[in-house]
Motif scaffolding. Structure first.
Motif, mmCIF file in Angstrom:
data_model
loop_
_atom_site.group_PDB
_atom_site.id
_atom_site.type_symbol
_atom_site.label_atom_id
_atom_site.label_comp_id
_atom_site.label_asym_id
_atom_site.label_seq_id
_atom_site.Cartn_x
_atom_site.Cartn_y
_atom_site.Cartn_z
ATOM 1 N N PHE A 178 -1.563 -8.594 -0.771
ATOM 2 C CA PHE A 178 -2.895 -8.222 -0.262
ATOM 3 C C PHE A 178 -3.923 -8.007 -1.368
ATOM 4 N N ARG A 179 -3.551 -8.378 -2.590
ATOM 5 C CA ARG A 179 -4.494 -8.201 -3.694
ATOM 6 C C ARG A 179 -5.747 -9.042 -3.494
ATOM 7 N N GLN A 180 -5.587 -10.200 -2.845
ATOM 8 C CA GLN A 180 -6.749 -11.059 -2.607
ATOM 9 C C GLN A 180 -7.698 -10.485 -1.557
ATOM 10 N N CYS A 181 -7.221 -9.472 -0.810
ATOM 11 C CA CYS A 181 -8.067 -8.844 0.209
ATOM 12 C C CYS A 181 -8.872 -7.692 -0.372
ATOM 13 N N GLY A 182 -8.225 -6.852 -1.187
ATOM 14 C CA GLY A 182 -8.903 -5.687 -1.743
ATOM 15 C C GLY A 182 -7.919 -4.781 -2.440
ATOM 16 N N GLN A 183 -8.419 -3.664 -2.936
ATOM 17 C CA GLN A 183 -7.601 -2.695 -3.660
ATOM 18 C C GLN A 183 -6.759 -1.896 -2.674
ATOM 19 N N VAL A 184 -5.426 -1.982 -2.823
ATOM 20 C CA VAL A 184 -4.532 -1.231 -1.942
ATOM 21 C C VAL A 184 -4.423 0.201 -2.458
ATOM 22 N N LYS A 185 -4.711 1.168 -1.591
ATOM 23 C CA LYS A 185 -4.663 2.584 -1.975
ATOM 24 C C LYS A 185 -3.270 3.158 -1.750
ATOM 25 N N SER A 186 -2.686 2.840 -0.589
ATOM 26 C CA SER A 186 -1.352 3.369 -0.275
ATOM 27 C C SER A 186 -0.695 2.490 0.774
ATOM 28 N N ILE A 187 0.623 2.583 0.820
ATOM 29 C CA ILE A 187 1.385 1.905 1.872
ATOM 30 C C ILE A 187 2.365 2.922 2.443
ATOM 31 N N ARG B 284 7.737 -0.667 10.681
ATOM 32 C CA ARG B 284 6.355 -1.055 10.406
ATOM 33 C C ARG B 284 5.938 -0.537 9.038
ATOM 34 N N ALA B 285 4.836 -1.088 8.556
ATOM 35 C CA ALA B 285 4.199 -0.566 7.345
ATOM 36 C C ALA B 285 2.702 -0.496 7.600
ATOM 37 N N PHE B 286 2.071 0.529 7.057
ATOM 38 C CA PHE B 286 0.620 0.700 7.177
ATOM 39 C C PHE B 286 0.011 0.541 5.796
ATOM 40 N N VAL B 287 -0.719 -0.526 5.606
ATOM 41 C CA VAL B 287 -1.348 -0.791 4.311
ATOM 42 C C VAL B 287 -2.770 -0.252 4.370
ATOM 43 N N GLU B 288 -3.058 0.718 3.500
ATOM 44 C CA GLU B 288 -4.392 1.322 3.473
ATOM 45 C C GLU B 288 -5.135 0.867 2.222
ATOM 46 N N PHE B 289 -6.349 0.364 2.423
ATOM 47 C CA PHE B 289 -7.167 -0.097 1.306
ATOM 48 C C PHE B 289 -8.096 1.006 0.825
ATOM 49 N N SER B 290 -8.477 0.923 -0.429
ATOM 50 C CA SER B 290 -9.362 1.932 -1.017
ATOM 51 C C SER B 290 -10.765 1.805 -0.459
ATOM 52 N N ARG B 291 -11.343 2.953 -0.159
ATOM 53 C CA ARG B 291 -12.724 2.993 0.318
ATOM 54 C C ARG B 291 -13.589 3.676 -0.723
ATOM 55 N N ASN B 292 -14.699 3.025 -1.055
ATOM 56 C CA ASN B 292 -15.651 3.651 -1.959
ATOM 57 C C ASN B 292 -16.256 4.854 -1.244
ATOM 58 N N PRO B 293 -16.078 6.058 -1.793
ATOM 59 C CA PRO B 293 -16.557 7.246 -1.070
ATOM 60 C C PRO B 293 -18.071 7.305 -0.931
ATOM 61 N N THR B 294 -18.790 6.462 -1.654
ATOM 62 C CA THR B 294 -20.257 6.495 -1.576
ATOM 63 C C THR B 294 -20.817 5.364 -0.720
ATOM 64 N N GLN C 212 -2.766 5.445 -6.025
ATOM 65 C CA GLN C 212 -3.749 6.216 -6.785
ATOM 66 C C GLN C 212 -3.054 7.302 -7.607
ATOM 67 N N LYS C 213 -2.109 7.999 -6.965
ATOM 68 C CA LYS C 213 -1.382 9.066 -7.663
ATOM 69 C C LYS C 213 -0.075 8.568 -8.275
ATOM 70 N N GLN C 214 0.268 7.293 -7.988
ATOM 71 C CA GLN C 214 1.472 6.660 -8.533
ATOM 72 C C GLN C 214 2.723 7.450 -8.146
ATOM 73 N N THR C 215 2.825 7.718 -6.851
ATOM 74 C CA THR C 215 3.984 8.453 -6.332
ATOM 75 C C THR C 215 4.594 7.706 -5.159
ATOM 76 N N VAL C 216 5.941 7.913 -4.989
ATOM 77 C CA VAL C 216 6.663 7.390 -3.825
ATOM 78 C C VAL C 216 7.419 8.568 -3.238
ATOM 79 N N ASP C 217 6.962 9.074 -2.095
ATOM 80 C CA ASP C 217 7.508 10.313 -1.538
ATOM 81 C C ASP C 217 7.822 10.164 -0.061
ATOM 82 N N PRO C 218 8.817 10.934 0.418
ATOM 83 C CA PRO C 218 9.030 10.995 1.879
ATOM 84 C C PRO C 218 7.828 11.671 2.522
#
Length: 1220
Positions: free
Chosen positions: A621-630, A649-659, A713-719
């Motif tokens: 999904f790199r060609q779509c946008g910046q992936v924030k979390s999965i 299932r997997a939920f792919v969340e893209f980064s949103r510019n907060p502004t 963003q935080k570079q973590t993989v957690d339950p």
């Protein structure tokens, strides 16, 4: 057919009467005319004609042409008909110093220009001297030109305007076998004029594959009480022989791949395809035995390109090209018996299968009687029902007048309107012609000319096979926020024009590079530019000009202009109107498991332990946008392995510019587009059993059902704990009333700030002090968007480092967003520092706010990107530079939906939403399902005592063990202890449950399946505001239906702005006729029926298929209908005939009328007080006309149109008087 026989007998009687009034003479030589000038009266003796078959019978052919009115020349392709025969006649007249003016038609521009160029080169003549050509606006000819090649359409336009052939001595019509609508009508007009006022003109029909007898009988003339057919001359011989082969002949070569069965349908099978590829490797040009045929759906009159077998005539025409310069070979990729028994002999003439609009308009211009009377004399007359239907469609578009008195309506004819006269002169279809005229009315003519030119030719946007997603993204970027294919064309064309004017595309290579960069085919955009100039030139005769003045560029002008253009598109393409079904919010929230639909897509069929492959998924999904979390959501409670695999299932969340403002991210659109394009989403994976067998003795199997969050963003993989509440636990508010400072206004009602209470202030002071006491290190890698780091900010002359998120990097600086305060700043890259891990764990303290229950007013939507500049300025003045009190309504996806109050005086507080609504910038709106659910949860939480509220941040038992197992599994995977992945997993999706599907508003297509072509910007539409129940509207420039009529395909679409009541307003504004619906008590309007009305004699709808029944979702009153009529009258003033008509208006008067029409249009949609929302009530008798008591109907007369013939574009709608 009865009507054909009737009108052909009438034609024969007219011919006899005309002949009785003329002096008796045969079809012999034309009376002597002016001699050639001395400069051209020179016999040619040096030129030697090429040795072609026709050269062997030169004198005989010349004699036949001179002694017959019509001659049919039948000869093989390459025999010299098109190039040599007209020269023979020219030389014959030159040698006798006699006058001639020869015209030769070609179906295509390239044919006309290239033959003329070839002759001028062969004869060493100057192009535009004795020989020339005219194609479109390009005319290379002078008064000395005696042989001119032109397209069929150019000649047809000339003789329709002149109503005579007398400009020419000889008319050569080439490729008459093509049987296009234009060709057949040209033959009809030529035949008619030959029998009336152009009897001495010589006509020559030419083709390599023609049914000679059919044409000879058609051009027969009565001699001595019997019909004498036109003379047929056969040109013997071919340039070179051509060998013919069928599949049967190739079986000894391809016996292993050819199937013996015969094909009933035109399909290229795999075996035939393999043979074709082999043959193409030997020869450049190979003709398949199938073609796309344009047909017209009988119910809707919509066109579609359907696959059908090419005719023998067409195939033989193509075959002839193989033998032009050497011995030829023709490979027919079907069996010989199928060719003989199943391939049709001739193509079905276009006049029998395509819309007749342009032809009937030309018939009206000719003024030779009713359309059915003239068309009955065509070579292949269309059916009476097709003619009647076309008349109705021309009335619907406004080319023929709709009578104010329905009793006077003639179903077979109608008065030509000013619009109809314009359309008859334009080389575009009727709706595109109407677009141009409406563009003139509303002051956006230039844009409409660009759109009309672009839609008349092949689309200049290209979507390469493996770059379709990039091409789609590029087209979306050109459209801006307009959601319109047509506006994307305008922006791209204007950018190309501007680059050329600045000299940036002076060299062909630069222009081609620009085209490749912008996914635009340069050859096609140049063709659009040519047609644009031609259209601009043609409409000048109707006093329509592109306004050269620069508009007053106030901030709102571009947005108003865009809206007006969108309305004009709706007017031109009526009734191609579509609306959408509403997504089920509750189901969508469940399907997304509480994730934000504006930033998230869903994938299905995730393999077990899917989180191991998060890097593969991120790269997909790199060609779509910046992936924030999965978030990987393991399957639960499923019994077998297959169900376990299919259920995850997997939920792919893209980064949103907060502004940036709230909207569905482009990345989400791109991801859903990938699914539409069937882009393969394949992962290289390990079998679940293999993983469990190699790691920790199988204890990792506990992770099969674990929900795992990968945070890039935080570079973590957690339950992750499964949330059963719509309340975002990470942002649980401690109080419903907050005092805040606003630090960043994103848009009206959307802003960032931070809490100013003492507890929050102390936390921020402590955090700042701790970070700035440390020895900070530079970033370990080059900064990139979405990275969280430390950035400096000077406050009260003291510089400190604060937590910040990089928004974007440009050169040596970056724009950063301070995540604890909500403001942003530009910072040098060298000053950015790495953030210590312990400071990543503390939640960001800045809060994002959205004013609840509010949406932009119609005025804001029309005058701005989403909010007008006036609304933005007013909101900024209300919230900036002061502390605000906010009351939390709900928390949705970490955003606080709030009521905002500012202090006014000592004690009074003012609700900012109320101020914006009162001043017309905003209106009330419903909150989303998620927001309402969150509101209920918050109410429940704060109704309990504080000690009873469970701390949601306490981890559930077992999470530490799961975290430990995840780390072990990831280490095993990254260290390659599992070995190379040996399985493939195909993922399904991506999906977004808020994706919308549209349906037609017209009666005939209401229940048809509707698809939008994949090249359209609107091929993916995702609801940004599912709580808004008002109908959204889509307009299509063109549409077609499939062979069964079950599915429609929309092309060049435009999504209209989300203004409540817009579909009804546009339908009432542009419908030829409407009938208002009233409630049972007659006190209010509940809806409207739009269409062509009803026939009082039969009481049947005039054109029921295109009727549109609408139930109002906002309240319309008598004043609204009056305003619509005033606007229709304003349009009429700029498009009318007569001594005070449009052609005689001065420039200043035109500008005055255009400004008036624009202001009336904007006033209709942008009322200060929004129309009241109502629950739609459908009429008890939908699609039935004449449902209103005639005593309550009030006629509305256009005072200027009450005298003489009523040929205005729009009749004024009848009012229905309401009860008090």
């Amino acid at each position: 057919m009865e009507y054909i026989n009737k009108y052909r007998q009438l034609e024969a009687q007219e011919f006899d009467m005309y002949n009785s009034d003329q002096p008796t003479c045969g079809p012999g030589p034309r009376p002597p005319l002016a001699k050639l000038s001395s400069a051209t009266c020179i016999p040619e003796t040096t030129y030697k004609y090429p040795d072609l078959p026709i050269n062997r019978c030169k004198e005989e052919v010349i004699s036949l042409i001179e002694s017959n009115s019509v001659v049919i020349i039948h000869g093989a392709t390459g025999s010299g008909k098109s190039t040599q025969l007209p020269q023979y006649i020219l030389d014959h007249y030159i040698q006798r110093c006699a006058y001639c003016n020869i015209v030769v038609t070609q179906p295509r521009k390239i044919g006309a220009s290239s033959i003329a160029r070839w002759i001028s080169k062969e004869r060493a003549w100057t192009l535009g001297g004795l020989v020339g050509y005219q194609v479109g606006l390009e005319k290379i000819a002078t008064e000395d030109t005696r042989l001119i090649y032109m397209t069929t359409g150019v000649l047809l336009q000339k003789i329709v305007s002149a109503k005579s052939l007398m400009e020419f001595t000889h008319v050569f019509i080439d490729e008459v076998h093509e049987r296009t609508e234009e060709m057949d009508f040209l033959l009809l007009v030529v035949r008619k004029l030959l029998r009336t006022n152009s009897r001495f003109v010589k006509v020559v029909l030419m083709s390599a594959t023609i049914n000679c007898k059919e044409f000879a009988d058609y051009f027969a003339v009565p001699v001595q009480n019997k019909m004498n057919p036109a003379y047929i001359f056969e040109v013997e011989g071919k340039p070179y022989s051509i060998e013919e082969y069928y599949l049967n002949d190739l079986e000894h070569i391809y016996h292993s791949v050819l199937s013996p069965h015969l094909l009933e349908e035109p399909v290229i099978t795999k075996d035939v395809y393999d043979v074709a590829i082999s043959l193409i490797q030997m020869f450049d040009d190979l003709d398949m035995k199938e073609s796309g045929t344009l047909v017209c759906d009988e119910d809707t009159n919509y066109q579609s390109l359907r696959l059908s077998w090419a005719s023998k005539t067409s195939c033989n025409q193509r075959k002839g090209r193989a033998g032009r310069v050497s011995k030829g070979y023709c490979y027919r990729l079907i069996h010989k018996d199928f060719w003989e028994s199943s391939i049709p002999d001739h193509v079905v003439p276009e006049m029998l299968r395509c819309p007749l609009g342009s032809t009937i308009l030309k018939v009206k211009l000719l003024g030779m009687g009713e359309p059915r009377a003239l068309l009955a004399t065509a070579l292949s007359p269309p059916s009476l029902s097709d003619i009647e239907r076309t008349i109705l469609l021309l009335k619907e578009v406004g080319a023929l007048a709709v009578s104010g008195q329905r009793e006077d309506e003639n179903p077979h004819d109608g008065e030509l309107t000013f619009l109809g006269r314009v359309l008859a002169q334009l080389p575009v279809n009727q709706q595109l012609g109407k677009l141009i005229v409406l563009g003139h009315v509303f002051g956006c003519l230039d844009e409409c000319l660009i759109i009309a030119a672009a839609l008349s030719l092949k689309n200049f946007f290209v979507m390469p096979f493996r770059q379709h997603l990039d091409g789609y993204r590029n087209k979306v970027n050109f459209s801006g926020s307009s959601k319109s294919d047509c506006l994307a064309l305008v922006e791209a064309f204007k950018m190309w024009q501007a680059c050329r004017q600045r000299g940036e595309l002076r060299h062909p290579k630069d222009e081609l590079d620009w085209g490749r960069l912008n996914y635009i085919q340069i050859k096609r955009i140049r063709e659009v530019a040519e047609l644009y100039e031609e259209l601009k030139n043609r409409i000048s005769q109707f006093n329509m000009y592109v306004d050269p003045r620069r508009p007053v560029l106030d901030q709102e002008y571009p947005h108003k202009q865009r809206f007006i253009l969108q309305v004009v598109l709706a007017g031109a393409f009526y009734p191609n109107y579509f609306t959408f079904g509403q997504p089920d919010e509750e189901m969508a929230v469940r399907e997304l498991a509480g994730k934000d639909p504006k930033t998230t897509i869903v994938l299905k069929h995730i393999p077990p332990y899917g989180f191991l492959y998060y890097k593969q998924l991120q790269s997909l999904f790199r060609q779509c946008g910046q992936v924030k979390s999965i978030v990987f959501d393991g399957a639960k409670c499923l019994m077998n392995v297959l169900a376990l695999y299919l259920g995850s299932r997997a939920f792919v969340e893209f980064s949103r510019n907060p502004t940036e403002r709230f909207k569905t991210l482009p990345a989400v659109y791109m991801a859903v587009k990938m699914s539409q394009l069937k882009v393969s989403l394949e992962l290289s994976v390990h079998a679940a059993e293999e993983i469990e067998g190699k790691v920790q003795g199988g204890t990792v199997s506990k992770l099969r059902n674990t929900r795992v969050n990968v945070d890039f963003q935080k570079q973590t993989v957690d339950p992750m704990q499964v949330s059963f509440s719509t309340l975002d636990r990470s942002q649980t508010v401690a109080d419903l009333l907050l005092t805040i400072d606003v630090t960043e206004v994103v848009e009206v009602g959307h802003f960032w700030g931070y809490r100013t209470d003492e507890k929050s202030a102390e936390l921020l002071r402590k955090l700042t002090a701790e970070m700035n006491q440390l020895e900070l290190a530079p970033l370990p890698a080059h900064p990139h968007p979405d990275l969280v780091c430390l950035a400096p900010f000077a406050d009260f002359d003291k510089e400190n480092y604060f937590r910040a998120q990089i928004l974007y990097v440009s050169g040596n600086s970056a724009e950063v967003f301070f995540v604890d305060y909500g403001n942003r700043s530009h910072v040098d890259l060298d000053l950015l520092m790495e953030i210590p891990c312990q400071f990543l764990e503390l939640p960001f303290q800045a809060l994002e706010f959205k004013i609840c229950k509010m949406r932009p007013s119609a005025k804001s939507l029309v005058c701005g990107e989403h909010w007008s500049s006036g609304a933005s300025g007013r909101f900024a003045s209300l919230v900036s530079g002061r502390a605000l009190l906010v009351k939390v309504f709900s928390v949705v996806h970490s955003i606080l939906h709030v009521d905002v109050y500012r202090y006014s005086g000592a004690q009074d507080v003012v609700n900012i939403r109320d101020v914006l609504i009162r001043e017309g910038h905003a209106e009330l709106a419903e909150e989303s399902y998620e927001s309402k659910q969150s509101h209920e949860v918050l109410k429940g939480l704060f109704s309990k005592s504080a000690e009873n509220v469970v701390d949601a941040s306490v981890p559930s038992p077992g999470k530490d063990e799961e975290k430990h197992l995840i780390r072990i599994l990831l280490e095993s995977f990254s260290s390659n202890r599992l070995g190379a992945p040996n399985c493939k997993a195909m993922l399904h999706g991506p999906f977004n449950p808020y994706e919308l599907k549209c349906h037609s508003l017209t009666r005939i297509s209401k229940f048809r399946c509707v698809w939008i072509e994949k090249e359209s910007i609107n091929s993916v539409i995702i609801s940004d505001a599912p709580a808004d129940l008002h109908q959204r509207m889509l307009v299509a420039a063109s549409l077609s239906v499939n062979a069964t009529g079950s599915t429609m395909l929309l092309r060049e679409t435009s999504l209209m702005p989300p203004i409540p009541g817009l579909p009804a307003l546009l339908s009432m504004l542009f419908a030829p006729v409407m009938e208002l619906r009233v409630d049972g008590e007659g006190k209010c309007y509940t809806g409207v029926l739009c269409g062509l009305g009803w026939n009082p004699t039969t009481e049947a709808p005039v054109l029921p298929e295109h009727d549109i029944e609408l139930a109002f979702d906002v309240q319309f009153n008598v004043e609204d209908v009056v305003e619509i009529n005033i606007l229709r009258a304003a349009i009429n003033k700029l498009v009318c005939d007569g001594p005070n008509g449009s052609k005689y208006l001065g420039p200043e008067r035109i500008v005055q009328l255009q400004d008036n029409a624009r202001q009336k249009l904007l006033g209709l949609f942008c009322q200060l007080k929004p129309r009241e929302k109502i629950v739609p009530k459908w009429h008890e008798k939908p699609y039935e006309w004449n449902q209103v008591d005639p005593k309550l109907v009030m006629e509305q007369a256009d005072r200027e149109g009450s005298q003489g013939k009523n040929t205005f574009l729009y009749q004024l709608h009848k009012l229905v008087v309401l009860s008090p």
